[in-house]
Design an enzyme around this catalytic site. Structure first.
Site, mmCIF file in Angstrom:
data_model
loop_
_atom_site.group_PDB
_atom_site.id
_atom_site.type_symbol
_atom_site.label_atom_id
_atom_site.label_comp_id
_atom_site.label_asym_id
_atom_site.label_seq_id
_atom_site.Cartn_x
_atom_site.Cartn_y
_atom_site.Cartn_z
ATOM 1 N N GLY A 174 5.848 -7.436 14.626
ATOM 2 C CA GLY A 174 5.731 -7.508 16.064
ATOM 3 C C GLY A 174 5.928 -8.919 16.580
ATOM 4 O O GLY A 174 6.403 -9.803 15.853
ATOM 5 N N HIS A 214 31.503 -7.789 -13.793
ATOM 6 C CA HIS A 214 31.763 -8.483 -12.543
ATOM 7 C C HIS A 214 33.088 -7.993 -11.964
ATOM 8 O O HIS A 214 33.843 -7.281 -12.618
ATOM 9 C CB HIS A 214 31.794 -9.988 -12.779
ATOM 10 N N GLU A 224 35.959 -9.399 -11.283
ATOM 11 C CA GLU A 224 37.182 -9.787 -11.994
ATOM 12 C C GLU A 224 37.422 -8.896 -13.210
ATOM 13 O O GLU A 224 38.545 -8.444 -13.456
ATOM 14 C CB GLU A 224 37.105 -11.245 -12.459
ATOM 15 N N ALA A 277 13.458 -5.158 18.662
ATOM 16 C CA ALA A 277 13.934 -4.233 19.690
ATOM 17 C C ALA A 277 13.207 -4.552 20.986
ATOM 18 O O ALA A 277 11.986 -4.761 20.987
ATOM 19 C CB ALA A 277 13.670 -2.787 19.283
#
Length: 338
Positions: free
Chosen positions: A267, A59, A61, A163
């Site tokens: 779509g 991890h 840390e 889009a």
């Protein structure tokens, strides 16, 4: 005004921003674990960074502490997410922090995972370590939004990407839609795919466009591919999961499989189904400087519009950027503060 406290607060934010920046390096490799960043500030002023590795690796840390070595003793650790205190594929980060002799830990947010949920902070404080929580917490929460959503709901964070033209059309009158936007916007879609664990489209999109839905124009892994419905065996989307059930059940299944983020690229019918069910956590609109010029082409959503202005869905624009000649507008639902 306490000058020391003010200076410390500025310093804490400075190094938490650095931890946030470091966390971005883990965004594409750490899943289903959270993408976390950490910075160790040693007493001699030296700094060491670390971010979460691929599953099974250290991890954030641990990575930072290993780089610091003996110099970490008496230093301060900055970490975007609360250190874990349980044994999973790796040992507890809290044990390593205590063993390293860290004197102070600054945490962005508490980990919502029930395996942690404050126990890491409790363990550190019980060991006599000074722990501060909440530094740049809103920034960390934004960066880890898919992880937090998954851990608190059990389902993926849903990103809907569409889009359209300036007048809100997603295709021409004959159904053709490749390409409404330009190459920079399409590259951005590949980045969104790389950040997502799964992508979903409708069978109609597959039949019309025969997409691969893989990551090719950006770095990162390709997402799991899901089609709502059945498609021909020679479709480019294979291998994929063909799904015909309720989308709410699909989200539950994907959440159980460890899917943190789902990208919806379908779509206007698929987009409408997710939107009307209230399942979208983030809308990404790519708007081209183009005009379809009429009402006989598909819009962003299928079906009837709301009847009254008072019934319109409203959200909050969280970011806007230009992508070549196109514009990306990111919108999220308004937060319920009641």
């Amino acid at each position: 005004m306490n000058t020391h406290s003010s200076t410390l607060g500025v310093r804490d934010e400075q190094f938490m921003r650095r931890a946030l920046s470091t966390a971005l390096q883990a965004r594409l490799i750490s899943r289903p674990n959270p993408w976390v960043g950490a910075v160790v500030i040693c007493l001699n002023g030296a700094t060491f960074e670390g971010c979460t590795a691929a599953p099974g690796g250290p991890h954030a840390e641990i990575a930072a502490l290993r780089r610091a070595g003996e110099a970490a003793k008496g230093g301060t650790l900055y970490v975007t997410l609360e250190p874990c205190s349980h044994t999973g594929r790796t040992g507890p980060c809290t044990t390593a922090i205590i063993s390293a002799g860290i004197s102070r830990v600054v945490v962005g947010i508490i980990d919502p995972d029930t395996k942690v949920a404050g126990s890491g902070v409790t363990a550190l404080r019980a060991a006599g370590i000074n722990v501060e929580v909440g530094v740049l917490g809103s920034h960390v929460s934004s960066q880890l939004a898919p992880y937090i959503h998954h851990r608190t709901t059990g389902t993926p964070f849903v990103v809907l990407k569409m889009a359209s033209t300036l007048d809100g059309k997603t295709a021409a009158a004959n159904g053709s839609s490749q390409w409404i936007t330009g190459p920079v916007a399409r590259q951005r879609v590949h980045e969104l795919r790389a950040e997502s664990d799964a992508v979903v489209v409708g069978a109609g999109t597959v039949r019309a466009d025969n997409p691969s839905l893989t990551v090719r124009e950006a770095e990162g892994p390709s997402p799991r591919r899901i089609v709502l419905g059945s498609v021909p065996a020679n479709s480019n989307v294979h291998p994929c999961t063909e799904y015909t059930g309720e989308i709410t059940l699909l989200l539950q299944q994907l959440g159980a499989d460890g899917v943190l983020q789902l990208l919806v690229e379908g779509g206007h019918t698929v987009a409408s189904n997710f939107h009307r069910a209230g399942l979208v956590n983030r809308y990404v609109f790519h708007i081209a400087p183009a005009l379809a010029g009429g009402n006989n082409a598909a819009g962003i959503f299928a079906g009837d519009a709301v009847n009254d202005i008072a019934d319109m869905w409203r959200g909050s624009i969280t970011s806007v950027q230009q992508l070549g000649d196109d514009l990306e507008v990111v919108v999220e639902p308004l937060k319920d503060i009641s």
